[in-house]
Design an enzyme around this catalytic site. Structure first.
Site, mmCIF file in Angstrom:
data_model
loop_
_atom_site.group_PDB
_atom_site.id
_atom_site.type_symbol
_atom_site.label_atom_id
_atom_site.label_comp_id
_atom_site.label_asym_id
_atom_site.label_seq_id
_atom_site.Cartn_x
_atom_site.Cartn_y
_atom_site.Cartn_z
ATOM 1 N N CYS A 11 47.048 52.906 99.548
ATOM 2 C CA CYS A 11 47.513 52.082 100.663
ATOM 3 C C CYS A 11 48.324 50.937 100.064
ATOM 4 C CB CYS A 11 46.360 51.596 101.543
ATOM 5 S SG CYS A 11 45.241 50.407 100.781
ATOM 6 N N ASN A 14 45.136 48.080 98.341
ATOM 7 C CA ASN A 14 43.983 48.709 97.683
ATOM 8 C C ASN A 14 42.685 47.935 97.893
ATOM 9 O OD1 ASN A 14 42.906 49.584 94.350
ATOM 10 N ND2 ASN A 14 42.744 50.839 96.157
ATOM 11 N N CYS A 16 41.382 47.900 101.554
ATOM 12 C CA CYS A 16 40.852 48.328 102.858
ATOM 13 C C CYS A 16 40.858 49.854 103.005
ATOM 14 C CB CYS A 16 41.643 47.701 104.009
ATOM 15 S SG CYS A 16 41.501 45.920 104.142
ATOM 16 N N SER A 18 42.558 52.541 101.415
ATOM 17 C CA SER A 18 42.422 53.466 100.289
ATOM 18 C C SER A 18 41.027 53.387 99.684
ATOM 19 C CB SER A 18 43.493 53.211 99.225
ATOM 20 O OG SER A 18 43.432 51.891 98.732
ATOM 21 N N ASP A 131 46.328 49.867 109.133
ATOM 22 C CA ASP A 131 45.727 48.824 108.313
ATOM 23 C C ASP A 131 44.821 47.948 109.177
ATOM 24 O OD1 ASP A 131 45.069 46.887 106.473
ATOM 25 O OD2 ASP A 131 47.139 46.566 105.811
#
Length: 166
Positions: A11, A14, A16, A18, A131
């Site tokens: 993401c 790194n 949240c 992923s 996100d």
């Protein structure tokens, strides 16, 4: 015996999405029938905003609420060698997918299959994991649900002869 695979989740920062996907996938891959079928699991970001930091507290509390209590990770940025190390590199959204594809174009003959993780949505339509950083807990729960569903569908497709225990 199926050949072992390696998987990288990506993401932006790194902390949240992923890490959520890595934690969920790691939990599944450590259990039968997938135990010993996955060689390496990791996550990273396309941006270097949080290098060295742990996952967002909301990611960790969501994982823990679903029984994943042993996940540990320090954020890192994607690097060119990842495209040789990993069989699958999964982007959480289309912007990160584009960034990964640009990096891969400069890496001739890399082995990684770079794709949107949501290709394994099971709905016939690719999904992105939005996100949840600026949203509430509901966004983290949705990311958990998607990571679980996508991981389940991916493992079933990659290891079609392996039967999950009910």
């Amino acid at each position: 015996m199926a050949e072992k695979i390696s998987v990288l989740f990506v993401c932006l920062g790194n902390i949240c999405r992923s890490t959520m996907a890595e934690g969920v996938f790691q939990s599944m891959a450590k259990k039968e029938p997938y135990k010993n079928l996955v060689a390496q699991i990791d996550s990273c970001g396309t941006g270097g905003y949080h290098i060295g930091e742990g996952p967002d507290d909301r990611t960790m509390s969501t994982l823990e609420a679903h029984g994943i209590t042993n996940y540990v990770h320090a954020a890192r940025k994607v690097n060119a060698s990842d495209f040789d190390k990993f069989d699958y590199i999964f982007a959480m959204d289309r912007a990160n997918l584009s960034d990964l594809q640009r990096i891969q174009q400069r890496k001739s003959n890399s082995k990684a299959k770079v794709m949107l993780f949501g290709e394994y949505s099971g709905t016939g339509k690719a999904e992105v994991i939005s996100d949840p950083y600026y949203g509430g807990q509901q966004g983290f729960e949705k990311a958990y649900e998607q990571a679980t569903r996508f991981s389940t569908n991916f493992l079933k497709e990659v290891f079609p002869d392996v039967q999950p225990q009910l």
